[in-house]
Motif scaffolding. Structure first.
Motif: not given
Length: 350
Positions: A14-15, A17, A20, A25, A82, A122, A127, A129, A222
């Motif tokens: 994941g990013t 970020d 956030s 996922t 987002y 993406s 992501t 957080g 992110g």
């Protein structure tokens, strides 16, 4: 960032970020909007530790602030937006595992979003957080501080064995020579105060009509972009042009209004930019502020952008300090002292 979830564990990538709070996922089943992933999707039916969170629970209220949204089965439905899209699905509880610096696996229970309707395009799967809100991975593992060191853009293509680094808890402090720190304001993201930027020795203030407002810049790992409000950006671009002894490209439809050159901007022909946060000056060399957006063209463009006429226009007089200019800095976040620290570092050597 890699996190393993479920029993048996499934690796998700994941990013990381900072702008956030939710960890989510894509999950099976995922609707037609879901972007095709390199890695397999998490299938909750194959995990013995997966359980959906009730829409009447405190965790669900933390997603929606006031009250939970209920599925027909009384599970918590989440929707997280987002600038580039959204993720919708079910809030669930699962076993998560990350690897410590000593190489040991550390497991903990985590509330995360199992996304069945995701419109973000993406090739990054999930992501993670890193905000300071209650559902971020930072808060859920009980960490009061974390730090990361991001590789310069493109390093992963030249040497895939080198990765960016992230650290939580004890040992993640950013200390030593060259460290500068700035406070972040209250809230569940990391908004700091940008007072101005110097182009060489010429200072350009954030606000042309007075003092900069507190918390005008979001530290966002992110998002690639370093984006500024229109008035500040326009004045900054004028000064950057003055200090580069080369004519910029004009009237090229591929570039729009971007400031670009046909000659590579280096430390020899481009200015150093000093970003003046409250109490902290961060120096950016031309290699960090100019990039080649289209590899097939010999264009070298100013990497700082204008929020006007973009999906960031709604930010008004605020901006984003994105990951492109964060590369090669060890950046630490202390949730107790509410400070962000920067230390120039060769992140390929960590």
């Amino acid at each position: 960032m890699k996190v393993s979830i479920g029993t048996p564990p499934v690796d998700i990538y994941g990013t990381a970020d900072t702008a956030s709070n939710l960890v989510w996922t894509p999950c099976v089943p995922c609707n037609d909007n879901c972007f095709k992933q390199i890695h397999p999707l998490f299938d909750p039916k194959k995990s013995s530790t997966y359980s959906e969170i009730s829409c009447h629970s405190e965790k669900c209220h933390q997603v929606w602030d006031i009250e939970g949204r209920c599925s027909p089965q009384n599970s918590c439905i989440y929707s997280y937006g987002y600038s580039s899209g959204l993720s919708q699905g079910v809030l669930a509880k699962e076993k998560a595992t990350i690897t410590s610096t000593s190489g040991q696996a550390v497991s903990f229970d985590i509330a995360f979003g199992c996304g069945h309707n995701n419109t973000l395009h993406s090739d990054v799967q999930a992501t993670i957080g890193l905000g300071s809100g209650p559902l971020s991975i930072v808060s859920q593992i009980g960490s009061k501080r974390f730090s990361y060191c991001l590789l310069p853009y493109g390093t992963e293509y030249t040497d895939p064995s080198i990765t960016s680094k992230i650290s939580f808890g004890n040992g993640s402090e950013v200390v030593g020579d060259g460290v500068v720190s700035t406070p972040f304001v209250a809230g569940d993201q990391y908004f700091v105060t940008l007072e101005g930027i110097s182009v060489g020795d010429t200072y350009v203030s954030f606000n042309s009509s007075g003092k900069a407002s507190k918390g005008n810049m979001c530290i966002d790992s992110g998002t690639p972009t370093f984006a500024l409000p229109p008035d500040f950006y326009d004045r900054l671009e004028v000064e950057v042009k003055k200090q580069i002894p080369i004519d910029p490209i004009k009237d090229d439809p591929n570039l729009g209004t971007r400031l670009c050159y046909r000659t590579k901007i280096t430390n020899e022909n481009g200015p150093i930019l000093t970003v003046h946060f409250e109490g902290a000056d961060v120096e950016l060399k031309p290699i960090q502020t100019f990039n080649q957006p289209l590899k097939e063209y010999e264009y070298y463009c100013f990497g700082i952008t204008n929020t006007a006429n973009t999906e960031l226009a709604s930010m008004g007089d605020q901006g984003i300090y994105g990951n492109y200019v964060q590369a090669n800095f060890l950046i630490g976040f202390d949730l107790e002292t509410r400070m962000v620290s920067f230390k120039p570092t060769d992140c390929t050597k960590l």
